[in-house]
Design a protein around this motif. Sequence first.
Motif, PDB file in Angstrom:
ATOM      1  N   ALA A 168      -0.275   6.654 -11.047  1.00 53.73           N
ATOM      2  CA  ALA A 168      -1.247   6.661  -9.956  1.00 53.73           C
ATOM      3  C   ALA A 168      -2.269   5.544 -10.146  1.00 53.73           C
ATOM      4  O   ALA A 168      -2.659   4.865  -9.187  1.00 53.73           O
ATOM      5  CB  ALA A 168      -1.937   8.018  -9.886  1.00 53.73           C
ATOM      6  N   GLU A 169      -2.703   5.314 -11.393  1.00 54.46           N
ATOM      7  CA  GLU A 169      -3.665   4.245 -11.665  1.00 54.46           C
ATOM      8  C   GLU A 169      -3.045   2.876 -11.397  1.00 54.46           C
ATOM      9  O   GLU A 169      -3.691   1.977 -10.836  1.00 54.46           O
ATOM     10  CB  GLU A 169      -4.134   4.338 -13.114  1.00 54.46           C
ATOM     11  CG  GLU A 169      -4.981   5.566 -13.400  1.00 54.46           C
ATOM     12  CD  GLU A 169      -5.338   5.692 -14.866  1.00 54.46           C
ATOM     13  OE1 GLU A 169      -4.908   4.808 -15.646  1.00 54.46           O
ATOM     14  OE2 GLU A 169      -6.033   6.652 -15.232  1.00 54.46           O
ATOM     15  N   GLN A 171      -0.642   2.257  -9.301  1.00 47.43           N
ATOM     16  CA  GLN A 171      -0.511   2.116  -7.854  1.00 47.43           C
ATOM     17  C   GLN A 171      -1.842   1.711  -7.232  1.00 47.43           C
ATOM     18  O   GLN A 171      -1.890   0.861  -6.324  1.00 47.43           O
ATOM     19  CB  GLN A 171      -0.015   3.435  -7.249  1.00 47.43           C
ATOM     20  CG  GLN A 171       0.148   3.409  -5.739  1.00 47.43           C
ATOM     21  CD  GLN A 171       1.221   2.438  -5.285  1.00 47.43           C
ATOM     22  OE1 GLN A 171       2.153   2.158  -6.034  1.00 47.43           O
ATOM     23  NE2 GLN A 171       1.093   1.928  -4.077  1.00 47.43           N
ATOM     24  N   GLU A 172      -2.914   2.312  -7.727  1.00 46.29           N
ATOM     25  CA  GLU A 172      -4.233   1.969  -7.198  1.00 46.29           C
ATOM     26  C   GLU A 172      -4.581   0.514  -7.500  1.00 46.29           C
ATOM     27  O   GLU A 172      -5.140  -0.197  -6.654  1.00 46.29           O
ATOM     28  CB  GLU A 172      -5.289   2.904  -7.798  1.00 46.29           C
ATOM     29  CG  GLU A 172      -6.677   2.712  -7.216  1.00 46.29           C
ATOM     30  CD  GLU A 172      -7.698   3.645  -7.831  1.00 46.29           C
ATOM     31  OE1 GLU A 172      -8.802   3.766  -7.263  1.00 46.29           O
ATOM     32  OE2 GLU A 172      -7.395   4.250  -8.883  1.00 46.29           O
ATOM     33  N   GLU A 175      -2.586  -1.785  -5.177  1.00 44.48           N
ATOM     34  CA  GLU A 175      -3.173  -1.819  -3.842  1.00 44.48           C
ATOM     35  C   GLU A 175      -4.456  -2.648  -3.828  1.00 44.48           C
ATOM     36  O   GLU A 175      -4.733  -3.371  -2.855  1.00 44.48           O
ATOM     37  CB  GLU A 175      -3.465  -0.403  -3.372  1.00 44.48           C
ATOM     38  CG  GLU A 175      -2.202   0.423  -3.115  1.00 44.48           C
ATOM     39  CD  GLU A 175      -2.517   1.866  -2.771  1.00 44.48           C
ATOM     40  OE1 GLU A 175      -3.720   2.229  -2.808  1.00 44.48           O
ATOM     41  OE2 GLU A 175      -1.576   2.631  -2.462  1.00 44.48           O
ATOM     42  N   ALA A 176      -5.239  -2.564  -4.929  1.00 40.91           N
ATOM     43  CA  ALA A 176      -6.467  -3.353  -5.007  1.00 40.91           C
ATOM     44  C   ALA A 176      -6.159  -4.845  -5.055  1.00 40.91           C
ATOM     45  O   ALA A 176      -6.812  -5.659  -4.386  1.00 40.91           O
ATOM     46  CB  ALA A 176      -7.275  -2.933  -6.239  1.00 40.91           C
ATOM     47  N   ARG A 188     -14.736  -0.645  -4.226  1.00 36.08           N
ATOM     48  CA  ARG A 188     -14.018  -0.018  -5.343  1.00 36.08           C
ATOM     49  C   ARG A 188     -12.874  -0.910  -5.820  1.00 36.08           C
ATOM     50  O   ARG A 188     -12.664  -1.086  -7.017  1.00 36.08           O
ATOM     51  CB  ARG A 188     -13.484   1.342  -4.894  1.00 36.08           C
ATOM     52  CG  ARG A 188     -12.427   1.968  -5.788  1.00 36.08           C
ATOM     53  CD  ARG A 188     -12.959   2.371  -7.128  1.00 36.08           C
ATOM     54  NE  ARG A 188     -11.941   3.034  -7.922  1.00 36.08           N
ATOM     55  CZ  ARG A 188     -12.071   3.343  -9.205  1.00 36.08           C
ATOM     56  NH1 ARG A 188     -13.200   3.031  -9.837  1.00 36.08           N
ATOM     57  NH2 ARG A 188     -11.118   3.946  -9.849  1.00 36.08           N
ATOM     58  N   GLN A 189     -12.143  -1.509  -4.871  1.00 38.57           N
ATOM     59  CA  GLN A 189     -11.028  -2.377  -5.251  1.00 38.57           C
ATOM     60  C   GLN A 189     -11.522  -3.655  -5.915  1.00 38.57           C
ATOM     61  O   GLN A 189     -10.904  -4.145  -6.863  1.00 38.57           O
ATOM     62  CB  GLN A 189     -10.186  -2.682  -4.014  1.00 38.57           C
ATOM     63  CG  GLN A 189      -9.416  -1.483  -3.482  1.00 38.57           C
ATOM     64  CD  GLN A 189      -8.734  -1.733  -2.165  1.00 38.57           C
ATOM     65  OE1 GLN A 189      -9.194  -2.553  -1.365  1.00 38.57           O
ATOM     66  NE2 GLN A 189      -7.640  -1.025  -1.908  1.00 38.57           N
TER      67      GLN A 189
END
Length: 223
Positions: A168-169, A171-172, A175-176, A188-189
């Motif tokens: 999950a991290e 993936q985040e 996306e960032a 946040r990104q």
Amino acid sequence: MTTEAPRRHPVHLVHRVGAALLGVFLCVFGALGFASASSLFGGDGDVVLGLGTNGALATVSVVVGLVLLVAAWWGDPISSTVAMAAGGLFLVSGLVHLAVLGTGWNIFAFGFSNIVFSLVVGLALGFLGAYGRLSGGLPPDNPYRRAHPLGSKRPAPEEQEAAESVSAEEQEMLEAEMAMGEGHPTPRQEELVAREMAEQRRREHRRAWRNVREREDDGGSQR
């Protein structure tokens, strides 16, 4: 020093409650059947709770009900196994009595309502007994997955949950980075990408420092 009792998994509660509810109903049905039955065998029985019955069916009902209650009290895999077995017997009973309905072979005084009851209860018990046990993609903490012979080759629940959190991290972060490249990142990104770049610079600095130290050590050993 007190020891904490092992936590009962919710899937066991489903098995036990399902077995207990039907066990109570069958015992009550059997007891009422004993009180009103006019014959032991035969198709001309009495009607109890909307179902045909006689002495033989009342006896079988009480026996099966007690077995289900004992299995519910015993709990864990026993209640699941007994529920599935009883569900199969109810299905077979419903189909068999559908074939002998209105004949001399109907020794348990089955009516059409009994057949519907047997089929519905058989399906329900089979589903409840198999719930969380035979389906694919069982969650990490499922007791049947952990007890499976292949369980030793699978990651522990804690390891799998950790792996899922890492994914999950990642993936985040992906996306960032994509948002940064497209020019519309959220605060946040931006923070995530800046933190990752700083961490990469630190890793490169440590790697370069180790390389310098190794060359110095090699030069000293050659002299």
